[in-house]
Design an enzyme around this catalytic site. Sequence first.
Site, PDB file in Angstrom:
ATOM      1  N   LYS A   1      -7.360   1.821  -3.760  1.00  0.00           N
ATOM      2  CA  LYS A   1      -8.195   1.808  -2.634  1.00  0.00           C
ATOM      3  C   LYS A   1      -9.067   2.966  -2.456  1.00  0.00           C
ATOM      4  O   LYS A   1      -8.639   4.071  -2.345  1.00  0.00           O
ATOM      5  CB  LYS A   1      -7.276   1.593  -1.440  1.00  0.00           C
ATOM      6  CG  LYS A   1      -8.354   1.239  -0.197  1.00  0.00           C
ATOM      7  CD  LYS A   1      -7.549   0.927   1.063  1.00  0.00           C
ATOM      8  CE  LYS A   1      -8.391   0.656   2.033  1.00  0.00           C
ATOM      9  NZ  LYS A   1      -7.459  -0.209   3.390  1.00  0.00           N
TER      10      LYS A   1
ATOM     11  N   CYS B   1      -5.259   9.873   1.001  1.00  0.00           N
ATOM     12  CA  CYS B   1      -4.386  10.876   1.555  1.00  0.00           C
ATOM     13  C   CYS B   1      -4.640  12.129   0.623  1.00  0.00           C
ATOM     14  O   CYS B   1      -4.846  12.261  -0.212  1.00  0.00           O
ATOM     15  CB  CYS B   1      -3.076  10.515   1.681  1.00  0.00           C
ATOM     16  SG  CYS B   1      -2.594   9.862   0.224  1.00  0.00           S
TER      17      CYS B   1
ATOM     18  N   ASN C   1       0.831  -1.312   0.040  1.00  0.00           N
ATOM     19  CA  ASN C   1      -0.025   0.045   0.047  1.00  0.00           C
ATOM     20  C   ASN C   1       0.957   1.268   0.065  1.00  0.00           C
ATOM     21  O   ASN C   1       1.908   1.440   0.934  1.00  0.00           O
ATOM     22  CB  ASN C   1      -0.935  -0.090   1.219  1.00  0.00           C
ATOM     23  CG  ASN C   1      -1.880   1.037   1.444  1.00  0.00           C
ATOM     24  OD1 ASN C   1      -1.215   2.194   1.787  1.00  0.00           O
ATOM     25  ND2 ASN C   1      -3.049   0.989   0.981  1.00  0.00           N
TER      26      ASN C   1
ATOM     27  N   GLY D   1      -9.841  -5.859   8.171  1.00  0.00           N
ATOM     28  CA  GLY D   1      -9.094  -4.981   9.124  1.00  0.00           C
ATOM     29  C   GLY D   1      -9.284  -4.848  10.533  1.00  0.00           C
ATOM     30  O   GLY D   1      -8.459  -5.669  11.138  1.00  0.00           O
TER      31      GLY D   1
END
Lengths: 329, 273
Positions: free
Chosen positions: A167, A132, A101, A267
Site C-alpha cells: 500500500k 508507518c 493489512n 474507505g
Amino acid sequence: MASPDLSVTIGAIRMKNPVMAASGTFGFGREFGQLFDISVLGAVVTKGITLEPRAGNPPPRLWETPCGLLNSVGLQNPGLEAFISEEAPRLAGAGVPVIVNISGDTVAEFCELASRLEDVAGVAAIEVNVSCPNIHAAGRPFASDPGSVYSVTAAVRRATTKTLIVKLSPNIADIADAARAAEMGGSDAVSCVNTFLGMAVDTARMRPVFARVFAGLSGPAIRPLALRAVWEAASAVKIPVVGIGGISSAADAIEFLLAGARAVAVGTGNFVSPTACPEVVAGIGSYLEERGIRFLRDLVGRAAAGAFADPGDGNPHGHGNREEPERPW
Amino acid sequence: MAEVLENCEIGPGCFRMRLADANVARSARPGQFVHVRLPGSSLDPLLRRPFSVCLADPGEGTLLVLYQVVGRGTQMLAKIRPGDYLNVLGPLGRGFDMPPADGKGDVALVAGGLGIAPLIMLSRDLSRAGVGCSFLVGGRSQDLLVGVDLVPCAGAGLAATPRRDLQVVTEDGSIGRQGLVTDALDDLLRDGGARCVYACGPVGMLREVGRLGEAHRVPVQVSLEERMACGLGACLGCAVKARPGRGGRETYLRVCVDGPVFWAGEVDLDGIA
C-alpha cells in the site's frame, strides 16, 4: 445479455467484483457485517495489525475538513495473536477473500507478521502498510523512499507465499518510483493511495488539533489527487493497481477503473454510508450493463487508451510499461 | 429515510426535531443515539452527526432529538423543513443501565444544557418502572434551559414546575437556584437522596458529578460525546481513555459502541478535553 462479469484477479485472489473495503475503515468486518452480507464484496482489507497490541493515539483522533476527514487513530489494534485467535476464524467463514493489512517499525517485524500469517486459514493476501515510520531511518516512513519500499517488499516477499500487496503512500515525490520499487521487490499488486499527510489547528486552543500534529487526510477531498496517483502508478508497472482515495459511489469507482485500477477500495465512504460498498458493486454492474460491456476487465485502464505507447506486452489491464527503469535507489 | 415532522427553535440556537422512524421509535432505549446524514447526500460536511434520542414513541413511530447549532452541519440541519427526509441510522450505542429492580430509594438525573436530551427518555422509563427520581437541570441562563417542558409531568413549562422532584439551577440565577447543577447534586447526595446518578452535559460537569459520586459512594453513569465517524465501532475514531485497570495498560473505549453511556469508573474523565 447475461449480467456482466465483474470478476477480477489480484495475484492469486479471484474476486467476484473489484470492490474492497479499505483497511482501517471496516474493522475486521464485524460491525458492517451486522448491516449487510459482506460476502457480496470482492475482498475485505482488515484494520492494520502489528505484532503487539497497540492502544492507539489519545483523542481527538478525528477532525472533519471540507469533503474530507483527518484521522490520527494511531494503529490501535489487538495485535497479531488476538487477530489469529479471535478474528481470523470468523473471517475464514465469511465467504469473502480477506486481505490482512500489516504494519511494523522494522523490516524484521513485517517479515515476522507475514510468516506467522502464512498458515492462518482464510487469509488470502497480505497488504503491507509502508506508511508507518521506519525506526531504522530516523522515523521516516518506509513509504517515503523507493529504496525502503523495495527492501521491505523484497523481504516480505521471501517471508510469504500469499498474494502480496504493497500500500503506497502519496507522501512521496514520485509515486511511480514507489510502485516500480514494489514491483521489483516482488509484490503482486500495489494499492494507491494511503492518506495524505495534513494537519489542523484548533483556533480556540491555539494549538494543533492532534497530539501528533500531522494526521492522514481521506475522503472525497483527496479523490482527484488519488486518481492521478493511480494513473501514474498504473502507467509505471505491470502489476495490478488497487485504487483508493475518496471513493464513495460507483461513479467514483469507475473513474479509478478507467484510469487503470484493476480493483478499488472504499474507505471513508463507509462512514458516510455504511452500505456504500454494496452500492458501489451494484452501480458498477449497472454501468456495464447500460453500455453493453460484458467484462469489467475491459474497463480497466480504458481512459488511458492511446495515452501511452501501445504496450503490446501482455498487459491488458495497465497502460503498459514504458521503458524498464533502472533502479533509482 | 425518516420524514422530518417538526424542526423548531426552542431556545437561542437550540432546536427540537421530530422524526418519523418506526424502527428507531420501537427499539431505542434511553441513552442510545441516532447517526444522521445531513440533507442532500452532502459530502460537505462529510460525516453523519450523532444525536441522543430524547424521546421515542413506539405507538406513533416517532422520535425527538434536541440539538444546538454549533457548526456547519447543525446550521444545515436547522434549515430542514417538515416534509423533508433525513437518512437516520440507529438506534446505536449502549444506553443507560436501569437501576436494579430490588433497590430502594430514588435516583438522580443531572442535566447540563442540551445534555438533558437522553435523560428525558430515561426519566420517562424510570417513572414507568416505578423508580422515583430527582431531576436536576442546569444551564447558564433561563433562555438556554431547553427541553424542560418535555420532562414527563413537569407541567406546562418553567413558569409552572409543579414537580417537586424537578430542580432548576442557573449560573446567573435567572430562574431557579443560582449556581451550578453539581451544587444541587452535592446537597442531594449529602441527604442520601439518590442511590444512583445519571448525568449528561459538559465534560467539566461530568467530572464533578463523577467526583461527587465517588465521595458519596453512589454509582454514576455518564453519557459522553466525542467526534465520531462510523458510529458503528469500526473506525476507532471516537476514543476515550479507559480508567487504567489492573496491569495499568493504556486502553481506549469507543464512545459509539462501548458507550455513549459509561459507568464513571470505566473512563478517565480527567483525560477528556
